[in-house]
Design a protein around this motif. Sequence first.
Motif, PDB file in Angstrom:
ATOM      1  N   ARG A  85       0.826  -1.208   0.000  1.00 18.17           N
ATOM      2  CA  ARG A  85       0.000   0.000   0.000  1.00 18.17           C
ATOM      3  C   ARG A  85       0.865   1.265   0.000  1.00 18.17           C
ATOM      4  O   ARG A  85       0.515   2.268  -0.590  1.00 18.17           O
ATOM      5  CB  ARG A  85      -0.908  -0.002   1.235  1.00 18.17           C
ATOM      6  N   PHE A  86       2.003   1.190   0.677  1.00 19.08           N
ATOM      7  CA  PHE A  86       2.890   2.357   0.714  1.00 19.08           C
ATOM      8  C   PHE A  86       3.673   2.511  -0.592  1.00 19.08           C
ATOM      9  O   PHE A  86       3.964   3.623  -1.008  1.00 19.08           O
ATOM     10  CB  PHE A  86       3.888   2.232   1.883  1.00 19.08           C
ATOM     11  N   ASN A  87       4.035   1.387  -1.213  1.00 20.45           N
ATOM     12  CA  ASN A  87       4.951   1.455  -2.366  1.00 20.45           C
ATOM     13  C   ASN A  87       4.368   0.914  -3.667  1.00 20.45           C
ATOM     14  O   ASN A  87       5.121   0.544  -4.574  1.00 20.45           O
ATOM     15  CB  ASN A  87       6.235   0.672  -2.031  1.00 20.45           C
ATOM     16  N   LYS A  88       3.050   0.813  -3.736  1.00 20.57           N
ATOM     17  CA  LYS A  88       2.394   0.274  -4.931  1.00 20.57           C
ATOM     18  C   LYS A  88       2.762   1.091  -6.177  1.00 20.57           C
ATOM     19  O   LYS A  88       2.665   2.331  -6.156  1.00 20.57           O
ATOM     20  CB  LYS A  88       0.877   0.321  -4.699  1.00 20.57           C
ATOM     21  N   LYS A  89       3.148   0.428  -7.213  1.00 19.86           N
ATOM     22  CA  LYS A  89       3.523   1.056  -8.502  1.00 19.86           C
ATOM     23  C   LYS A  89       4.465   2.246  -8.298  1.00 19.86           C
ATOM     24  O   LYS A  89       4.227   3.354  -8.802  1.00 19.86           O
ATOM     25  CB  LYS A  89       2.259   1.512  -9.256  1.00 19.86           C
ATOM     26  N   ASN A  90       5.513   2.038  -7.547  1.00 19.75           N
ATOM     27  CA  ASN A  90       6.514   3.082  -7.248  1.00 19.75           C
ATOM     28  C   ASN A  90       5.892   4.355  -6.650  1.00 19.75           C
ATOM     29  O   ASN A  90       6.381   5.457  -6.896  1.00 19.75           O
ATOM     30  CB  ASN A  90       7.305   3.429  -8.513  1.00 19.75           C
ATOM     31  N   ARG A  91       4.835   4.161  -5.915  1.00 21.73           N
ATOM     32  CA  ARG A  91       4.143   5.294  -5.298  1.00 21.73           C
ATOM     33  C   ARG A  91       5.064   5.950  -4.266  1.00 21.73           C
ATOM     34  O   ARG A  91       5.689   5.268  -3.463  1.00 21.73           O
ATOM     35  CB  ARG A  91       2.887   4.748  -4.613  1.00 21.73           C
ATOM     36  N   ASP A  92       5.146   7.297  -4.332  1.00 24.17           N
ATOM     37  CA  ASP A  92       5.919   8.033  -3.317  1.00 24.17           C
ATOM     38  C   ASP A  92       4.923   8.665  -2.348  1.00 24.17           C
ATOM     39  O   ASP A  92       4.263   9.655  -2.670  1.00 24.17           O
ATOM     40  CB  ASP A  92       6.804   9.092  -3.992  1.00 24.17           C
ATOM     41  N   PHE A  93       4.855   8.101  -1.190  1.00 26.58           N
ATOM     42  CA  PHE A  93       3.880   8.513  -0.180  1.00 26.58           C
ATOM     43  C   PHE A  93       4.099   9.984   0.231  1.00 26.58           C
ATOM     44  O   PHE A  93       3.142  10.736   0.413  1.00 26.58           O
ATOM     45  CB  PHE A  93       4.025   7.575   1.016  1.00 26.58           C
ATOM     46  N   GLY A  94       5.372  10.387   0.298  1.00 21.35           N
ATOM     47  CA  GLY A  94       5.718  11.758   0.684  1.00 21.35           C
ATOM     48  C   GLY A  94       5.210  12.763  -0.345  1.00 21.35           C
ATOM     49  O   GLY A  94       4.598  13.775   0.012  1.00 21.35           O
ATOM     50  N   LYS A  95       5.461  12.442  -1.609  1.00 19.16           N
ATOM     51  CA  LYS A  95       5.036  13.337  -2.693  1.00 19.16           C
ATOM     52  C   LYS A  95       3.514  13.462  -2.718  1.00 19.16           C
ATOM     53  O   LYS A  95       2.973  14.551  -2.899  1.00 19.16           O
ATOM     54  CB  LYS A  95       5.525  12.785  -4.034  1.00 19.16           C
ATOM     55  N   LEU A  96       2.875  12.325  -2.544  1.00 16.09           N
ATOM     56  CA  LEU A  96       1.400  12.317  -2.521  1.00 16.09           C
ATOM     57  C   LEU A  96       0.869  13.211  -1.402  1.00 16.09           C
ATOM     58  O   LEU A  96      -0.100  13.943  -1.596  1.00 16.09           O
ATOM     59  CB  LEU A  96       0.890  10.892  -2.298  1.00 16.09           C
ATOM     60  N   ALA A  97       1.542  13.151  -0.254  1.00 19.14           N
ATOM     61  CA  ALA A  97       1.116  13.950   0.904  1.00 19.14           C
ATOM     62  C   ALA A  97       1.289  15.438   0.630  1.00 19.14           C
ATOM     63  O   ALA A  97       0.504  16.260   1.119  1.00 19.14           O
ATOM     64  CB  ALA A  97       1.907  13.540   2.135  1.00 19.14           C
ATOM     65  N   ILE A  98       2.310  15.805  -0.161  1.00 14.17           N
ATOM     66  CA  ILE A  98       2.513  17.225  -0.502  1.00 14.17           C
ATOM     67  C   ILE A  98       1.421  17.671  -1.486  1.00 14.17           C
ATOM     68  O   ILE A  98       0.823  18.738  -1.336  1.00 14.17           O
ATOM     69  CB  ILE A  98       3.921  17.436  -1.107  1.00 14.17           C
ATOM     70  N   GLU A  99       1.144  16.798  -2.454  1.00 14.52           N
ATOM     71  CA  GLU A  99       0.156  17.151  -3.489  1.00 14.52           C
ATOM     72  C   GLU A  99      -1.281  17.163  -2.956  1.00 14.52           C
ATOM     73  O   GLU A  99      -2.054  18.060  -3.265  1.00 14.52           O
ATOM     74  CB  GLU A  99       0.258  16.161  -4.669  1.00 14.52           C
ATOM     75  N   LYS A 100      -1.616  16.132  -2.198  1.00 19.67           N
ATOM     76  CA  LYS A 100      -3.009  16.026  -1.706  1.00 19.67           C
ATOM     77  C   LYS A 100      -2.994  15.913  -0.177  1.00 19.67           C
ATOM     78  O   LYS A 100      -3.387  14.874   0.384  1.00 19.67           O
ATOM     79  CB  LYS A 100      -3.675  14.784  -2.309  1.00 19.67           C
ATOM     80  N   THR A 101      -2.530  16.971   0.449  1.00 21.47           N
ATOM     81  CA  THR A 101      -2.331  16.935   1.905  1.00 21.47           C
ATOM     82  C   THR A 101      -3.596  16.532   2.674  1.00 21.47           C
ATOM     83  O   THR A 101      -3.554  15.598   3.483  1.00 21.47           O
ATOM     84  CB  THR A 101      -1.846  18.312   2.413  1.00 21.47           C
ATOM     85  N   LYS A 102      -4.680  17.198   2.409  1.00 21.05           N
ATOM     86  CA  LYS A 102      -5.911  16.942   3.168  1.00 21.05           C
ATOM     87  C   LYS A 102      -6.412  15.504   2.978  1.00 21.05           C
ATOM     88  O   LYS A 102      -6.797  14.829   3.940  1.00 21.05           O
ATOM     89  CB  LYS A 102      -7.005  17.939   2.750  1.00 21.05           C
ATOM     90  N   ALA A 103      -6.397  15.084   1.702  1.00 23.35           N
ATOM     91  CA  ALA A 103      -6.899  13.725   1.399  1.00 23.35           C
ATOM     92  C   ALA A 103      -6.033  12.671   2.079  1.00 23.35           C
ATOM     93  O   ALA A 103      -6.549  11.723   2.695  1.00 23.35           O
ATOM     94  CB  ALA A 103      -6.905  13.507  -0.108  1.00 23.35           C
TER      95      ALA A 103
END
Lengths: 155, 133
Positions: A85-103
């Motif tokens: 869930r954290f690394n699915k398809k090279n997902r960067d959890f940190g970047k996602l948190a910056i882009e969609k902080t509230k979600a």
Amino acid sequence: MFGIRLFFIGLIATAIAGGGFYVFKLQKDNAILKANAIKMESAISEQKELIENQKKDFQAILTANNEMNELVNNLKKDLADLDKRFNKKNRDFGKLAIEKTKAIERIMNKGGDNAARCIEIASGSPLTEKEINATKKSEINPECPSIANPNYVPY
Amino acid sequence: MYHTKDKTYRLAWIIAVPLMLCLLLSGCAGVKTLEIFKKEVPREKLNLEKPTPLQMEEIYWHIITSENAEEVFKKLEESGIDPVLWGLTDKDFELLAKNFARIRNQLKITNDLLDKYKEYYEPEKKKDVKDGE
């Protein structure tokens, strides 16, 4: 002549008495043997029961071992799913948190609540009706479906 | 006459000695009663209470980025909460989540193991049978 006759009478009397005693002894022995046979039969039946119980014990041990192995494998799978869930398809959890902080904050807090419930269940808390009846992905606790949702079959 | 007397004596001994010997031997070799010792004392049950299940406190995770940091601290101050936060990077958060999952798994395994031991050594079913007896 009288002595010989007396000797013979004594001898015959002794033989009769001896024979009588011997028959009594045989009867007594027979009774003991019968009692022994009954005891042996009872011991055999007890042994059979013991063997049956041992078989049941072995089966219970085997079942318990299988259940524990199954649990360990399921928990390992839950952990692997968390990693995915954290690394699915090279997902960067940190970047996602910056882009969609509230979600992401909402998702994290929901995940945190689910994880806390998982610990409660692991410590022995009984499952709720909702948890037991959950069969859809939207209904389950995604942090630990193997222990929280026994009726859920991954699809 | 003497000859007949001797013969009779000899005959008497021939009959008497084996007969007495037979009686003597059969008296010694009697059948013994079989003794089966059986004494089963069941061990007392431990009957320790299972620990009370945990009840977790709800916590709230804040995500702070360089862009929303001011807003987050302002909101904290407005809510009367000290404007201080303990921070984790995204990687550390991931590790924390995995560590918690491992602790949870261990807790579950230990708890189930305890249940299995209790079920095996102190089954409820046997207790019922005994009570029925």
